[in-house]
Scaffold this motif. Structure first.
Motif, PDB file in Angstrom:
ATOM      1  N   SER A  24     -11.223   0.570  -2.146  1.00 36.92           N
ATOM      2  CA  SER A  24     -11.730   1.739  -2.801  1.00 36.92           C
ATOM      3  C   SER A  24     -10.026   1.912  -4.261  1.00 36.92           C
ATOM      4  CB  SER A  24     -11.515   3.216  -1.775  1.00 36.92           C
ATOM      5  OG  SER A  24      -9.920   3.309  -1.866  1.00 36.92           O
ATOM      6  N   VAL A  25      -9.539   1.507  -4.261  1.00 36.88           N
ATOM      7  CA  VAL A  25      -8.525   1.133  -5.092  1.00 36.88           C
ATOM      8  C   VAL A  25      -8.381   0.337  -6.220  1.00 36.88           C
ATOM      9  CG1 VAL A  25      -7.309   3.113  -4.263  1.00 36.88           C
ATOM     10  CG2 VAL A  25      -6.468   1.081  -4.112  1.00 36.88           C
ATOM     11  N   LEU A  26      -9.036  -0.800  -5.664  1.00 34.99           N
ATOM     12  CA  LEU A  26      -9.107  -2.155  -6.262  1.00 34.99           C
ATOM     13  C   LEU A  26     -10.113  -2.035  -7.329  1.00 34.99           C
ATOM     14  CD1 LEU A  26      -7.919  -4.406  -3.819  1.00 34.99           C
ATOM     15  CD2 LEU A  26      -6.447  -3.886  -5.370  1.00 34.99           C
ATOM     16  N   ASN A  27     -10.436  -2.911  -8.564  1.00 35.22           N
ATOM     17  CA  ASN A  27     -11.712  -3.350  -9.452  1.00 35.22           C
ATOM     18  C   ASN A  27     -12.607  -3.823  -8.247  1.00 35.22           C
ATOM     19  OD1 ASN A  27      -9.807  -2.642 -11.673  1.00 35.22           O
ATOM     20  ND2 ASN A  27      -9.132  -4.450 -11.510  1.00 35.22           N
ATOM     21  N   ALA A  32      -9.290  -7.646  -1.068  1.00 32.05           N
ATOM     22  CA  ALA A  32      -8.370  -7.965  -0.808  1.00 32.05           C
ATOM     23  C   ALA A  32      -8.480  -8.566   0.547  1.00 32.05           C
ATOM     24  CB  ALA A  32      -7.831  -6.767  -1.195  1.00 32.05           C
ATOM     25  N   LYS A  33      -7.025  -9.493   1.110  1.00 26.89           N
ATOM     26  CA  LYS A  33      -7.001  -8.814   3.053  1.00 26.89           C
ATOM     27  C   LYS A  33      -5.673  -8.145   3.415  1.00 26.89           C
ATOM     28  CE  LYS A  33      -7.116 -11.976   6.262  1.00 26.89           C
ATOM     29  NZ  LYS A  33      -8.198 -13.340   6.433  1.00 26.89           N
ATOM     30  N   VAL A  34      -5.557  -7.609   3.842  1.00 28.04           N
ATOM     31  CA  VAL A  34      -4.086  -7.189   4.767  1.00 28.04           C
ATOM     32  C   VAL A  34      -3.702  -7.591   5.952  1.00 28.04           C
ATOM     33  CG1 VAL A  34      -2.752  -4.765   5.115  1.00 28.04           C
ATOM     34  CG2 VAL A  34      -4.554  -4.928   3.009  1.00 28.04           C
ATOM     35  N   ASN A  35      -2.826  -8.057   5.884  1.00 25.07           N
ATOM     36  CA  ASN A  35      -2.106  -8.413   7.468  1.00 25.07           C
ATOM     37  C   ASN A  35      -0.666  -7.720   8.013  1.00 25.07           C
ATOM     38  OD1 ASN A  35      -4.334 -10.121   8.247  1.00 25.07           O
ATOM     39  ND2 ASN A  35      -3.429 -11.535   6.314  1.00 25.07           N
ATOM     40  N   LEU A  36      -0.909  -8.085   9.440  1.00 27.08           N
ATOM     41  CA  LEU A  36       0.792  -6.994   9.554  1.00 27.08           C
ATOM     42  C   LEU A  36       1.946  -8.224   9.451  1.00 27.08           C
ATOM     43  CD1 LEU A  36      -0.850  -6.069  12.916  1.00 27.08           C
ATOM     44  CD2 LEU A  36       0.400  -4.571  10.815  1.00 27.08           C
ATOM     45  N   ASP A  37       3.093  -7.909   8.909  1.00 29.34           N
ATOM     46  CA  ASP A  37       4.027  -9.371   8.464  1.00 29.34           C
ATOM     47  C   ASP A  37       4.785  -9.002   9.889  1.00 29.34           C
ATOM     48  OD1 ASP A  37       6.825 -10.023   7.962  1.00 29.34           O
ATOM     49  OD2 ASP A  37       6.443  -9.644   6.185  1.00 29.34           O
ATOM     50  N   TYR A  98      -1.840  -3.615  -9.770  1.00 29.30           N
ATOM     51  CA  TYR A  98      -2.061  -4.369  -8.225  1.00 29.30           C
ATOM     52  C   TYR A  98      -0.957  -3.476  -7.695  1.00 29.30           C
ATOM     53  CZ  TYR A  98      -5.293  -7.689  -9.319  1.00 29.30           C
ATOM     54  OH  TYR A  98      -6.981  -8.421  -9.758  1.00 29.30           O
ATOM     55  N   VAL A  99       0.240  -3.492  -8.041  1.00 30.65           N
ATOM     56  CA  VAL A  99       1.258  -2.631  -7.564  1.00 30.65           C
ATOM     57  C   VAL A  99       0.664  -1.534  -7.448  1.00 30.65           C
ATOM     58  CG1 VAL A  99       4.123  -2.428  -7.621  1.00 30.65           C
ATOM     59  CG2 VAL A  99       2.717  -4.504  -8.287  1.00 30.65           C
ATOM     60  N   ARG A 100       0.149  -0.712  -8.539  1.00 34.39           N
ATOM     61  CA  ARG A 100       0.085   0.552  -8.674  1.00 34.39           C
ATOM     62  C   ARG A 100      -0.670   0.984  -7.617  1.00 34.39           C
ATOM     63  NH1 ARG A 100      -4.188   2.093 -12.027  1.00 34.39           N
ATOM     64  NH2 ARG A 100      -3.755   0.359 -13.284  1.00 34.39           N
ATOM     65  N   HIS A 101      -1.955   0.020  -7.176  1.00 40.26           N
ATOM     66  CA  HIS A 101      -2.658   0.163  -6.664  1.00 40.26           C
ATOM     67  C   HIS A 101      -2.410   0.375  -4.868  1.00 40.26           C
ATOM     68  CE1 HIS A 101      -6.322  -0.114  -9.841  1.00 40.26           C
ATOM     69  NE2 HIS A 101      -6.280  -1.536  -9.828  1.00 40.26           N
ATOM     70  N   ILE A 102      -1.681  -0.418  -4.693  1.00 46.93           N
ATOM     71  CA  ILE A 102      -0.949  -0.267  -3.687  1.00 46.93           C
ATOM     72  C   ILE A 102      -0.231   0.656  -2.990  1.00 46.93           C
ATOM     73  CG2 ILE A 102       0.747  -1.360  -1.987  1.00 46.93           C
ATOM     74  CD1 ILE A 102      -0.227  -4.508  -3.808  1.00 46.93           C
ATOM     75  N   HIS A 103       0.085   1.028  -4.841  1.00 45.42           N
ATOM     76  CA  HIS A 103       0.883   2.210  -4.154  1.00 45.42           C
ATOM     77  C   HIS A 103      -0.071   3.451  -4.318  1.00 45.42           C
ATOM     78  CE1 HIS A 103       5.845   2.307  -4.634  1.00 45.42           C
ATOM     79  NE2 HIS A 103       4.971   0.887  -5.639  1.00 45.42           N
ATOM     80  N   GLU A 104      -0.768   3.751  -4.727  1.00 49.99           N
ATOM     81  CA  GLU A 104      -2.340   4.915  -4.754  1.00 49.99           C
ATOM     82  C   GLU A 104      -2.913   4.687  -2.887  1.00 49.99           C
ATOM     83  OE1 GLU A 104      -4.935   3.791  -7.176  1.00 49.99           O
ATOM     84  OE2 GLU A 104      -3.654   4.079  -8.920  1.00 49.99           O
ATOM     85  N   CYS A 105      -2.895   2.802  -2.114  1.00 48.33           N
ATOM     86  CA  CYS A 105      -3.356   3.240  -0.883  1.00 48.33           C
ATOM     87  C   CYS A 105      -2.210   3.664   0.309  1.00 48.33           C
ATOM     88  CB  CYS A 105      -3.682   1.594  -0.553  1.00 48.33           C
ATOM     89  SG  CYS A 105      -4.209   1.208   0.560  1.00 48.33           S
TER      90      CYS A 105
END
Length: 115
Positions: A24-27, A32-37, A98-105
């Motif tokens: 929802s915060v990306l273009n 996007a794919k999110v994984n646990l580190d 993208y860094v800004r969008h990640i902080h928004e998320c």
């Protein structure tokens, strides 16, 4: 980071919240794919694929400093499976966005981390 500073929710719940909210915060056409580190229980790995002809893939490590603040580090930028020089002005602008969008998320998922 003490145990009290860590996000209170389970890592899987946090992952689901990021998967729900990050798009929802990306273009609109970015993926996007999110994984646990696997090496750092405080971190997530985020891959963002840009829409369009460039086909850039941006890999970020998002580390929780506490239940509200994250540190976002660029890991790699690739195009067509090859690492590219991220010093290019266009790529720097995308990284910044993208860094800004990640902080928004991260702000959006505070109800999960600050429960």
């Amino acid at each position: 980071m003490t145990k009290a500073d860590r996000p209170q929710s389970s890592r899987e719940e946090l992952l689901r919240a990021w998967e729900r909210n990050l798009p929802s915060v990306l273009n609109q056409n970015d993926q996007a794919k999110v994984n646990l580190d696997q090496g750092d229980e405080r971190a997530l790995r985020i891959t963002i694929q840009t829409a369009g002809r460039t086909g850039y893939n941006f890999d970020f490590k998002c580390t929780y400093m506490d239940d509200r603040e994250v540190d976002v580090q660029l890991v790699d930028v690739e195009s067509e499976g090859q690492s590219v020089d991220e010093r290019n002005e266009q790529i720097q602008e995308l990284i910044s966005d993208y860094v800004r969008h990640i902080h928004e998320c991260a702000q959006m998922v505070i109800p999960v981390t600050h429960a």
